[in-house]
Design an enzyme around this catalytic site. Structure first.
Site, PDB file in Angstrom:
ATOM      1  N   ASN A 113       0.848  -1.196   0.000  1.00 40.23           N
ATOM      2  CA  ASN A 113       0.000   0.000   0.000  1.00 40.23           C
ATOM      3  C   ASN A 113       0.892   1.259   0.000  1.00 40.23           C
ATOM      4  O   ASN A 113       2.116   1.137   0.092  1.00 40.23           O
ATOM      5  CB  ASN A 113      -0.895  -0.067   1.239  1.00 40.23           C
ATOM      6  CG  ASN A 113      -0.089   0.191   2.485  1.00 40.23           C
ATOM      7  OD1 ASN A 113       1.041  -0.276   2.616  1.00 40.23           O
ATOM      8  ND2 ASN A 113      -0.634   0.944   3.399  1.00 40.23           N
ATOM      9  N   CYS A 132       1.986   3.625   2.048  1.00 41.81           N
ATOM     10  CA  CYS A 132       3.066   3.958   3.008  1.00 41.81           C
ATOM     11  C   CYS A 132       3.915   2.754   3.393  1.00 41.81           C
ATOM     12  O   CYS A 132       4.832   2.857   4.224  1.00 41.81           O
ATOM     13  CB  CYS A 132       2.466   4.636   4.227  1.00 41.81           C
ATOM     14  SG  CYS A 132       1.490   6.087   3.768  1.00 41.81           S
ATOM     15  N   GLU A 185       3.171  -0.199   4.916  1.00 41.06           N
ATOM     16  CA  GLU A 185       2.943  -1.047   6.094  1.00 41.06           C
ATOM     17  C   GLU A 185       2.157  -2.319   5.790  1.00 41.06           C
ATOM     18  O   GLU A 185       2.053  -3.183   6.661  1.00 41.06           O
ATOM     19  CB  GLU A 185       2.261  -0.264   7.226  1.00 41.06           C
ATOM     20  CG  GLU A 185       0.792   0.106   7.010  1.00 41.06           C
ATOM     21  CD  GLU A 185       0.612   1.411   6.268  1.00 41.06           C
ATOM     22  OE1 GLU A 185       1.557   1.823   5.583  1.00 41.06           O
ATOM     23  OE2 GLU A 185      -0.459   2.008   6.362  1.00 41.06           O
TER      24      GLU A 185
HETATM   25  P1  ADP Z   1      -5.003   7.358   9.258  1.00 41.52           P
HETATM   26  O1  ADP Z   1      -5.571   8.476   8.433  1.00 41.52           O
HETATM   27  O2  ADP Z   1      -6.036   6.343   9.548  1.00 41.52           O
HETATM   28  O3  ADP Z   1      -4.251   7.808  10.451  1.00 41.52           O
HETATM   29  P2  ADP Z   1      -2.430   6.381   8.280  1.00 41.52           P
HETATM   30  O4  ADP Z   1      -1.712   7.686   8.270  1.00 41.52           O
HETATM   31  O5  ADP Z   1      -2.062   5.398   9.324  1.00 41.52           O
HETATM   32  O6  ADP Z   1      -4.009   6.602   8.280  1.00 41.52           O
HETATM   33  O7  ADP Z   1      -2.233   5.704   6.871  1.00 41.52           O
HETATM   34  C1  ADP Z   1      -2.679   4.392   6.657  1.00 41.52           C
HETATM   35  C2  ADP Z   1      -2.823   4.158   5.195  1.00 41.52           C
HETATM   36  O8  ADP Z   1      -3.948   4.868   4.722  1.00 41.52           O
HETATM   37  C3  ADP Z   1      -1.673   4.664   4.344  1.00 41.52           C
HETATM   38  O9  ADP Z   1      -0.650   3.730   4.208  1.00 41.52           O
HETATM   39  C4  ADP Z   1      -2.345   4.883   3.023  1.00 41.52           C
HETATM   40  O10 ADP Z   1      -2.420   3.678   2.314  1.00 41.52           O
HETATM   41  C5  ADP Z   1      -3.728   5.326   3.414  1.00 41.52           C
HETATM   42  N1  ADP Z   1      -3.762   6.789   3.387  1.00 41.52           N
HETATM   43  C6  ADP Z   1      -3.257   7.645   4.286  1.00 41.52           C
HETATM   44  N2  ADP Z   1      -3.431   8.918   3.894  1.00 41.52           N
HETATM   45  C7  ADP Z   1      -4.054   8.862   2.714  1.00 41.52           C
HETATM   46  C8  ADP Z   1      -4.505   9.821   1.773  1.00 41.52           C
HETATM   47  N3  ADP Z   1      -4.316  11.111   1.957  1.00 41.52           N
HETATM   48  N4  ADP Z   1      -5.129   9.376   0.665  1.00 41.52           N
HETATM   49  C9  ADP Z   1      -5.290   8.070   0.451  1.00 41.52           C
HETATM   50  N5  ADP Z   1      -4.882   7.130   1.286  1.00 41.52           N
HETATM   51  C10 ADP Z   1      -4.266   7.494   2.388  1.00 41.52           C
END
Ligand code: ADP
Length: 684
Positions: free
Chosen positions: A327, A329, A331
């Site tokens: 995905n 980031c 993880e």
């Molecule tokens: P959260 O917004 O739930 O805190 P995270 O920062 O942990 O999310 O990111 C988890 C995953 O969600 C990321 O690896 C990515 O795949 C997806 N994600 C995060 N930000 C975005 C975004 N701006 N647009 C699309 N997907 C995102």
């Protein structure tokens, strides 16, 4: 009515100012005129209801689970990923944060029905990606199946434009589809190290292209242990055309090596076109140089990802028998069409003075696993392939939040053996309890459909695979001393922790969550979820929970965060509280903190309040791999470096991460991009 009585408005007070701001800007549902339709407590209840509804399918009383889930999330003890909060009980209904979708070497399946290598073409992928962005999810792709630039296109007798040009298409797609204004899109683009276009890929966001090209992509070179060995020895490798040797992307590990070597002999015999022969060491240096310059590309090790997953998810097509990407980031390493259903435990809620409340932590992990498992059933995806893949493996990604806060409150410096050992104990606890929870769910609701053919049946535990790999590295020239150092540090840290690890182990034994018990039950009763643990960046969730994100150290004590919703000036409350409690916040300290975001290095509290750029990259990597051991999917972490870090530093960090079994690695040298999300200090 019963549920309305459960709402506890006093829990709104658990939110920080920035937490409330975040919820108001993107999470709380609004009416057409822009006024709010819900308060935070209604939102938590909506999420609990949307998720617990799945329990009906299993003949359970949903109300009981709504109440339990509401208590868990409204106290900020556990938060699911953003799309679950955005979309639960709404028309969109897409609850997953991210996906991997395949990009096969053809424009569209529609015009390639007789081509077995064309199951999901480039435009099929683009269409699905667009729908997923709309729902607020991120998407990762492996572009390495595409034939290289300049290769033949039979149907038109033309010339192929190559992976890079198609990446630009996906990049534009994100610009156009703004995710309902909720967040900027996120994507991961990968390319195998052996692909003929790899050099162009490595420099695609660097030098004059920095801050210009592929701005909606994180990029990573897909490596493996074979490449790394060649790179360390400075040996030559051939770049090969995936169109001519399809087994390159349909195998991994030993099978891949066999395929690769066979393809190379075909090249040597003149049976397939020679693309290029390059020196692996030089390719490696290019990667390091680009990453030093701009933070891209990262690395992702396909061997580690495939080694740690227990099943093969080829329910959508037999073509997809290998994990080739993650995905956005990093993880979650996923088979094509699988999704990430993430959620994290806020560890700060389980610290009691100087100890950890293992009992409450275990209870909440159990509940969190059930919650995430229910998310899979409540989910409404925009394509049936996504449904099929996700119901087959039922993978979830439980992670943690607030790790730096825990260390600060226990007075443990992030860059210390004690912190590394504590990470091992805490994450080991989380992972083992999660597997126990999944076994219990399997008893109640049945194991995941692919379990009968999975490695879980033969006594497999992901963390054991990690240990085996690390011990093998002790024999690899060039990295063995690094591995020895890490193991020494871990041992030293355990020594300093005293009786804490024993307490965790005692409780694990009580829960029948020791390795022996888990192996026994997972191989006979089964597990409900094909994969369980993933360490996400927690970008928004950490803001809502008001803690330091994920497993990262304190970024800065005072900083400015640029978000799509505006500029936030933020202070690290954990750090401020610590300074106040220890009467260590005089005027001089305050002005230094406001200016640079850090404490003066001679300050008494400096060791426990060191910020990300002050912590040496070795410790960043040690921390990352300790968490990676316990994850079966991946770890998202940034190895921060100060702006004066050298290429040798990046080289060292990348090599160390590989040696110690990281899934992947990303470095970021301060100010190496024109625009950065967070800047240290708020004045000057
Ligand atoms: P959260 O917004 O739930 O805190 P995270 O920062 O942990 O999310 O990111 C988890 C995953 O969600 C990321 O690896 C990515 O795949 C997806 N994600 C995060 N930000 C975005 C975004 N701006 N647009 C699309 N997907 C995102």
């Amino acid at each position: 009515d019963e549920l309305m009585n459960k709402l506890d408005p006093s829990r709104d007070l658990l939110l920080t100012y920035n937490g409330v701001r975040t919820l108001m800007s993107r999470y709380l549902m609004k009416r057409l005129d822009g006024s709010f339709f819900e308060t935070p407590q209604y939102m938590w209840m909506r999420i609990a209801m949307g998720v617990a509804y799945s329990e009906v399918k299993y003949g359970n009383d949903p109300i009981k689970w709504v109440e339990k889930f509401y208590d868990l999330v409204s106290q900020l003890k556990f938060l699911p990923n953003s799309p679950t909060m955005f979309n639960a009980l709404t028309k969109l209904g897409e609850l997953s944060a991210c996906f991997v979708i395949p990009v096969d070497d053809c424009l569209s399946k529609d015009s390639n029905r007789d081509n077995p290598n064309c199951f999901f073409g480039i435009m099929d992928a683009a269409k699905l990606a667009a729908l997923l962005f709309q729902a607020g999810a991120g998407v990762g792709y492996q572009f390495g199946e595409l034939r290289p630039e300049g290769d033949v296109v039979k149907s038109t007798s033309g010339v192929a434009s190559g992976p890079l040009s198609f990446m630009r298409l996906f990049d534009t797609l994100v610009d156009v589809i703004k995710q309902g204004g909720k967040r900027r899109g996120a994507q991961m683009g990968m390319l195998f190290w052996w692909h003929p276009d790899i050099e162009k890929f490595i420099t695609s966001k660097t030098g004059r292209l920095k801050d210009v090209q592929l701005q909606n992509f994180n990029i990573s070179v897909t490596i493996d242990d074979y490449f790394m060995t060649k790179a360390l020895r400075g040996e030559d490798v051939y770049l090969l055309n995936p169109r001519e040797c399809t087994c390159l992307y349909q195998t991994w590990g030993q099978e891949f090596i066999k395929c690769y070597e066979e393809c190379v002999s075909k090249v040597k015999a003149g049976l397939v076109k020679v693309w290029r022969r390059v020196n692996a060491g030089e390719l490696w240096s290019k990667i390091v140089e680009s990453a030093w310059d701009s933070g891209d590309p990262g690395l992702w090790n396909r061997d580690v990802a495939n080694m740690k997953i227990e099943y093969v998810n080829d329910v959508v097509s037999e073509k997809y028998r290998v994990i080739n990407g993650t995905n956005p980031c990093g993880e979650v390493a996923l088979y094509p069409f699988e999704s990430c259903n993430l959620g994290s435990i806020n560890l700060t809620k389980y610290i009691n003075g100087n100890s950890i409340d293992w009992v409450s932590l275990a209870n909440d992990i159990m509940l969190a696993v059930r919650f995430l498992d229910d998310v899979i059933d409540s989910n409404q995806h925009p394509h049936e392939y996504l449904d099929r893949a996700n119901k087959a493996s039922r993978r979830i990604g439980l992670g943690i939040n607030g790790w730096a806060d825990v260390l600060v409150s226990l007075d443990i410096p992030y860059d210390s053996p004690k912190a590394i050992a504590l990470a091992d104990v805490v994450m080991g606890f989380v992972a083992r309890v999660a597997v126990r929870a999944s076994v219990e769910l399997a008893k109640e609701k049945g194991p995941f459909p692919l379990w009968p053919s999975s490695k879980w049946r033969s006594g497999f535990l992901p963390w054991r695979v990690h240990d085996e790999r690390v011990s093998k590295m002790l024999e690899v020239k060039g990295v063995s001393s690094d591995v020895e150092e890490y193991l020494e540090i871990l041992k030293l840290g355990y020594g300093e922790l005293g009786g804490l690890p024993n307490k965790a182990e005692e409780y694990l034994a009580k829960l029948r969550a020791t390795d022996d018990e888990l192996i026994k039950d997972a191989s006979t009763v089964g597990v409900r979820n094909g994969a369980l643990i993933s360490i996400a960046p927690e970008g928004s969730r950490s803001l809502i929970a008001g803690v330091n994100s994920s497993i990262e150290p304190i970024f800065a004590i005072a900083y400015v965060r640029n978000l799509s919703i505006g500029k936030l000036i933020e202070y690290n409350y954990t750090a401020l509280r610590k300074l106040k409690d220890s009467n260590a916040l005089d005027n001089e300290t305050t002005s230094k903190v406001l200016e640079s975001g850090m404490l003066p290095s001679n300050h008494v509290m400096h060791p426990v309040l060191k910020t990300a750029n002050e912590i040496h990259w070795r410790w960043h990597v040690f921390m990352q791999v300790t968490f990676a051991k316990w994850s079966d999917s991946g770890v998202s972490k940034t190895i921060n470096m100060p702006s004066n870090a050298t290429k040798e530093d990046v080289n060292g960090a990348y090599r160390l991460a590989w040696a110690l079994g990281a899934f992947g690695i990303t470095v970021y040298r301060d100010k190496s991009k024109a625009v950065q999300v967070i800047y240290t200090g708020v004045e000057g």
